[in-house]
Design a protein around this motif. Structure first.
Motif, PDB file in Angstrom:
ATOM      1  N   VAL A 191       0.838  -1.207   0.000  1.00 31.52           N
ATOM      2  CA  VAL A 191       0.000   0.000   0.000  1.00 31.52           C
ATOM      3  C   VAL A 191       0.868   1.250   0.000  1.00 31.52           C
ATOM      4  O   VAL A 191       0.557   2.234  -0.686  1.00 31.52           O
ATOM      5  CB  VAL A 191      -0.968   0.002   1.208  1.00 31.52           C
ATOM      6  CG1 VAL A 191      -1.729   1.319   1.295  1.00 31.52           C
ATOM      7  CG2 VAL A 191      -1.936  -1.164   1.105  1.00 31.52           C
ATOM      8  N   SER A 192       1.965   1.220   0.707  1.00 33.39           N
ATOM      9  CA  SER A 192       2.845   2.378   0.781  1.00 33.39           C
ATOM     10  C   SER A 192       3.433   2.710  -0.588  1.00 33.39           C
ATOM     11  O   SER A 192       3.454   3.878  -0.993  1.00 33.39           O
ATOM     12  CB  SER A 192       3.965   2.107   1.787  1.00 33.39           C
ATOM     13  OG  SER A 192       4.742   3.254   1.957  1.00 33.39           O
ATOM     14  N   ALA A 193       3.878   1.714  -1.313  1.00 30.38           N
ATOM     15  CA  ALA A 193       4.435   1.940  -2.652  1.00 30.38           C
ATOM     16  C   ALA A 193       3.338   2.406  -3.608  1.00 30.38           C
ATOM     17  O   ALA A 193       3.543   3.321  -4.405  1.00 30.38           O
ATOM     18  CB  ALA A 193       5.099   0.664  -3.178  1.00 30.38           C
ATOM     19  N   TRP A 194       2.169   1.773  -3.521  1.00 26.34           N
ATOM     20  CA  TRP A 194       1.047   2.147  -4.376  1.00 26.34           C
ATOM     21  C   TRP A 194       0.672   3.616  -4.131  1.00 26.34           C
ATOM     22  O   TRP A 194       0.474   4.387  -5.064  1.00 26.34           O
ATOM     23  CB  TRP A 194      -0.142   1.230  -4.097  1.00 26.34           C
ATOM     24  CG  TRP A 194      -1.345   1.528  -4.924  1.00 26.34           C
ATOM     25  CD1 TRP A 194      -1.660   1.019  -6.145  1.00 26.34           C
ATOM     26  CD2 TRP A 194      -2.412   2.419  -4.588  1.00 26.34           C
ATOM     27  NE1 TRP A 194      -2.840   1.536  -6.594  1.00 26.34           N
ATOM     28  CE2 TRP A 194      -3.331   2.402  -5.656  1.00 26.34           C
ATOM     29  CE3 TRP A 194      -2.678   3.228  -3.496  1.00 26.34           C
ATOM     30  CZ2 TRP A 194      -4.492   3.160  -5.654  1.00 26.34           C
ATOM     31  CZ3 TRP A 194      -3.837   3.990  -3.493  1.00 26.34           C
ATOM     32  CH2 TRP A 194      -4.724   3.947  -4.572  1.00 26.34           C
ATOM     33  N   ALA A 195       0.600   3.992  -2.860  1.00 21.91           N
ATOM     34  CA  ALA A 195       0.239   5.367  -2.500  1.00 21.91           C
ATOM     35  C   ALA A 195       1.301   6.348  -3.005  1.00 21.91           C
ATOM     36  O   ALA A 195       0.970   7.456  -3.449  1.00 21.91           O
ATOM     37  CB  ALA A 195       0.074   5.486  -0.988  1.00 21.91           C
ATOM     38  N   ALA A 196       2.563   5.947  -2.977  1.00 16.45           N
ATOM     39  CA  ALA A 196       3.632   6.815  -3.470  1.00 16.45           C
ATOM     40  C   ALA A 196       3.503   7.027  -4.976  1.00 16.45           C
ATOM     41  O   ALA A 196       3.714   8.142  -5.477  1.00 16.45           O
ATOM     42  CB  ALA A 196       4.999   6.236  -3.127  1.00 16.45           C
ATOM     43  N   VAL A 197       3.161   5.982  -5.713  1.00 16.54           N
ATOM     44  CA  VAL A 197       2.978   6.108  -7.162  1.00 16.54           C
ATOM     45  C   VAL A 197       1.795   7.025  -7.462  1.00 16.54           C
ATOM     46  O   VAL A 197       1.865   7.898  -8.332  1.00 16.54           O
ATOM     47  CB  VAL A 197       2.791   4.722  -7.822  1.00 16.54           C
ATOM     48  CG1 VAL A 197       2.337   4.853  -9.261  1.00 16.54           C
ATOM     49  CG2 VAL A 197       4.079   3.922  -7.735  1.00 16.54           C
ATOM     50  N   VAL A 198       0.704   6.848  -6.748  1.00 21.73           N
ATOM     51  CA  VAL A 198      -0.466   7.709  -6.934  1.00 21.73           C
ATOM     52  C   VAL A 198      -0.092   9.161  -6.622  1.00 21.73           C
ATOM     53  O   VAL A 198      -0.465  10.078  -7.357  1.00 21.73           O
ATOM     54  CB  VAL A 198      -1.658   7.231  -6.063  1.00 21.73           C
ATOM     55  CG1 VAL A 198      -2.782   8.247  -6.081  1.00 21.73           C
ATOM     56  CG2 VAL A 198      -2.148   5.873  -6.543  1.00 21.73           C
TER      57      VAL A 198
END
Length: 174
Positions: free
Chosen positions: A64-71
């Protein structure tokens, strides 16, 4: 896990981003050039996208942390695109102001009435009217710049012109 978080957020119990993830999102947005004042909105957009993903029934991201960073990175790019678009529009309007316009009593009265009529229009209608008739942009260019269909631009133009014409007739300017 994400669905549980979404339900807990809806119930007011939990946030889809933990504190560390929120700090990371803020850092990515800030490093992406988003001004400090706009960071809370950016974080909220990431939260919203995470909740939308859960509401649609998609699988939770592995990280989730990586996904949120990409978003957050995508949001920063969107922010820059919007800023550039606004700057280009501002430059076009500024160049129009540099041209000399005839000044006479009739022109002044009409200009004042048009300015007042423009102020009374909803923002979206005023925007397309100014871009079409004052910036002399074609409908296609306006649609591309604003990210809306050409039909929407035409509809807003039609409604704005009709409202402005009615206003000028009411004031007996034309």
């Amino acid at each position: 896990m994400l669905r549980r978080k979404a339900r807990r957020v809806q119930e007011g119990d939990d946030d889809p981003l933990d504190a560390a993830q929120e700090r990371r999102v803020r850092a990515v947005l800030a490093l992406g050039g988003v001004p400090q004042a706009d960071l809370p909105d950016g974080v909220q957009q990431v939260r919203l996208r995470l909740l939308e993903r859960a509401a649609k029934g998609y699988e939770a991201p592995r990280d989730v942390s990586a996904w949120a960073a990409v978003v957050a990175s995508n949001l920063a790019m969107d922010w820059h695109r919007a800023k550039k678009r606004q700057e280009r529009l501002g430059e076009r309007l500024a160049s129009l102001r540099q041209h000399e316009h005839p000044s006479g009593e009739d022109t002044s009265v009409l200009s004042l009435a048009v300015a007042q009529g423009l102020e009374e229009l909803p923002d979206q209608q005023r925007q397309v009217l100014v871009l079409r008739f004052f910036a002399d942009l074609p409908v296609r260019s306006i649609a591309q710049e604003l990210g809306v269909p050409e039909g929407t631009v035409k509809s807003r133009l039609h409604t704005a012109v009709r409202a402005l014409r009615a206003r000028l007739h009411e004031d007996e300017v034309v």
